[in-house]
Design an enzyme around this catalytic site. Structure first.
Site, PDB file in Angstrom:
ATOM      1  CG  HIS A  86      -2.159   0.802   0.919  1.00 40.11           C
ATOM      2  ND1 HIS A  86      -3.294   0.600   1.315  1.00 40.11           N
ATOM      3  CD2 HIS A  86      -2.195   2.713   1.428  1.00 40.11           C
ATOM      4  CE1 HIS A  86      -3.775   1.515   1.587  1.00 40.11           C
ATOM      5  NE2 HIS A  86      -3.699   2.675   0.744  1.00 40.11           N
ATOM      6  CG  ASN A 120      -4.491   7.960  -4.692  1.00 42.51           C
ATOM      7  OD1 ASN A 120      -3.775   6.998  -4.553  1.00 42.51           O
ATOM      8  ND2 ASN A 120      -4.881   8.384  -3.166  1.00 42.51           N
ATOM      9  CG  ASP A 331      -2.148   4.558   3.413  1.00 34.89           C
ATOM     10  OD1 ASP A 331      -2.077   4.931   2.025  1.00 34.89           O
ATOM     11  OD2 ASP A 331      -3.248   5.278   4.370  1.00 34.89           O
ATOM     12  CG  HIS A 335       0.257  14.753   1.260  1.00 36.39           C
ATOM     13  ND1 HIS A 335      -0.944  14.864  -0.090  1.00 36.39           N
ATOM     14  CD2 HIS A 335      -0.459  14.083   2.031  1.00 36.39           C
ATOM     15  CE1 HIS A 335      -1.656  13.533   0.426  1.00 36.39           C
ATOM     16  NE2 HIS A 335      -1.712  13.392   1.315  1.00 36.39           N
TER      17      HIS A 335
HETATM   18  O1  DOR Z   1      -4.185  10.095   4.382  1.00 38.32           O
HETATM   19  C1  DOR Z   1      -4.659   9.591   3.707  1.00 38.32           C
HETATM   20  N1  DOR Z   1      -3.807  10.310   2.448  1.00 38.32           N
HETATM   21  N2  DOR Z   1      -4.827   7.934   3.816  1.00 38.32           N
HETATM   22  C2  DOR Z   1      -5.921   7.428   2.272  1.00 38.32           C
HETATM   23  O2  DOR Z   1      -6.445   7.033   2.169  1.00 38.32           O
HETATM   24  C3  DOR Z   1      -5.354   8.325   0.601  1.00 38.32           C
HETATM   25  C4  DOR Z   1      -4.031   8.896   1.568  1.00 38.32           C
HETATM   26  C5  DOR Z   1      -3.132   9.847   0.096  1.00 38.32           C
HETATM   27  O3  DOR Z   1      -3.205   9.232  -1.381  1.00 38.32           O
HETATM   28  O4  DOR Z   1      -2.930  11.044   0.548  1.00 38.32           O
END
Ligand code: DOR
Length: 450
Positions: A86, A120, A331, A335
């Site tokens: 992930h 995404n 995950d 950013h």
């Molecule tokens: O905090 C998150 N950021 N949760 C997600 O499900 C998507 C992810 C993102 O793409 O930044």
């Protein structure tokens, strides 16, 4: 240049797939595992000669003319190449946060030989050309293996299913609308039915948007004190319940992403006990942190689903220990400061994790909650099995994907040293013990800490 022959010497080799746990030497030839031998019993003579350590009494042997490099793994752990199922690589479309190249480098530095990247991106990976693009860029990066995850619905809009036949043929290993829930239960039912025909795993982002609404952190007294809108546990748990019901209805395998609540754990445990094909993952922040990480309005601790209470964190730990949660995945959600250096309610959701996932997970072993074999399984062979990947484990003939881990290595987390393009981690400054020191993919060293 890639050396085609290696002898990885004297490490503690753990492979939950074959059940190996002990001191072994691994011989690698032409990118594949050639043998795994107990050094006391039989190191192939040619390798002793190569190293110049013993013998070399057979100058006639043609094998002796090859150069073989020795990697001293003594005092270290040698495991199957770690897998993070992930990861957000952000390319195409958000290359200012991460590129496939930088994300792959971050993965290699974190000890991962294989990663799966979420769809995404912009454009969304809901078609063959985006999958092709990702795979081409990953090949050019020449570091870790990248398996793309395609979208459940076109444009992640939750309205129409993507073309799973096209995506499967292009090389995706699963489908997910991660980042967005599939709010329409009928569409989710169809996704499970349709994916089953293509043997594609559905990875569910369980969130009820009507309940999570404009929330930015866990709902409760901390959120009230901070004056921030909350996200209730039920915002996740009701969707886990729905998707388990749809899994039962369709008989299709369901993998639940980033589990964060005690309620979700309870439902998954019960579904597994009833024999449903449900698997689950959590991320290191859910077993390492609580909502208290948000108290100073640290936007690096803003994530979806949000960090929860100590009770939830403890339930996640128990679920990892008892097998309810099968996989640890980072995950990794990069950013930039443009999206994070803002008021808390304006900041983006997500934190990076590729370069801290293993050390944070090793803390579970240090705390006595799990043994090493179990932990390594959750970061290698369990995701490989769930995703149906070929060549699982350290077996002769398999590609030489492996990770060498120094369990004693202490370090301070410093995001400025990360290979990821983004620095959004709430773990900066943490003192951790244990990290990957070498990552090998197909017999090629893609990271070496020495
Ligand atoms: O905090 C998150 N950021 N949760 C997600 O499900 C998507 C992810 C993102 O793409 O930044």
């Amino acid at each position: 240049m890639v050396n085609s022959r290696y002898l990885i010497k004297g490490g503690r080799v753990i492979d939950p797939e074959t059940g190996i746990d002990g001191l072994f030497d691994i011989v690698i030839e032409e990118g594949k595992i050639a043998s795994i031998e107990n050094p006391q019993s039989a190191i192939p003579a040619r390798h002793r000669s190569r190293s110049g350590e013993a013998g070399g009494r057979n100058p006639q042997s043609s094998i002796i003319n090859h150069q073989s490099s020795i990697i001293n793994a003594s005092g270290k752990l040698v495991t199957p190449g770690l897998i993070d199922m992930h990861v957000h690589l952000r390319e195409p479309g958000h290359e200012y946060k991460e590129t496939i190249e930088t994300g792959c480098l971050a993965a290699a530095h974190g000890g991962f030989a294989t990663i799966c990247c979420m769809p995404n991106t912009d454009p969304v990976n809901d078609n063959q050309s985006v999958t092709d693009y990702i795979l081409k860029k990953a090949r050019m990066a020449e570091t870790v293996r990248v398996y793309p995850v395609g979208a459940i619905s076109r444009g992640l809009r939750g309205e129409n299913l993507a073309d799973y036949g096209e995506l499967k043929a292009a090389g995706v290993v699963a489908v997910s609308d991660d980042g967005n829930p599939v709010m329409n239960a009928q569409l989710m039912r169809r996704a499970l039915e349709y994916s089953k025909g293509f043997e594609l795993l559905v990875i569910a982002h369980c969130e009820d948007r009507n309940l999570t609404a404009s929330g930015v952190m866990n709902e409760g007294t901390t959120a009230t004190r901070l004056g921030l809108p909350g996200i209730p546990n039920a915002g996740e748990t009701v969707m886990v319940a729905r998707d388990i019901a749809l899994c039962e209805l369709t008989g299709a395998p369901l993998h639940i992403a980033h589990v964060s609540t005690e309620g979700s754990v309870r439902l998954i445990r019960e579904a597994k006990a009833r024999g449903l094909p449900v698997t689950a993952e959590t991320a290191p922040h859910y077993f390492s942190l609580t909502e208290d990480a948000v108290i100073n309005y640290d936007t690096n601790a803003r994530v979806h689903p949000p960090l929860r209470t100590a009770k939830d964190r403890d339930a996640i730990r128990v679920a990892l220990a008892d097998g309810t949660i099968d996989v640890i995945a980072s995950d990794h959600a990069p950013h930039t400061s443009i999206e994070k250096d803002l008021e808390f309610d304006q900041a983006a959701n997500g934190m990076i994790g590729l370069e801290t996932s293993l050390p944070l997970s090793l803390q579970l072993v240090e705390m006595g909650l799990m043994d090493l074999n179990d932990l390594i399984a959750k970061m290698s062979i369990n995701p490989a099995r769930i995703l149906n990947l070929a060549h699982i484990g350290l077996k002769p003939g398999n590609p030489a994907d492996l990770t060498i881990i120094d369990l004693e290595k202490k370090f301070t987390v410093d995001a400025n040293t990360f290979r990821s393009k983004s620095k959004n981690t709430p773990f900066n400054g943490w003192e951790l013990k244990g990290k990957a020191v070498l990552t090998m993919v197909g017999g090629k060293i893609v990271f070496d800490d020495e």
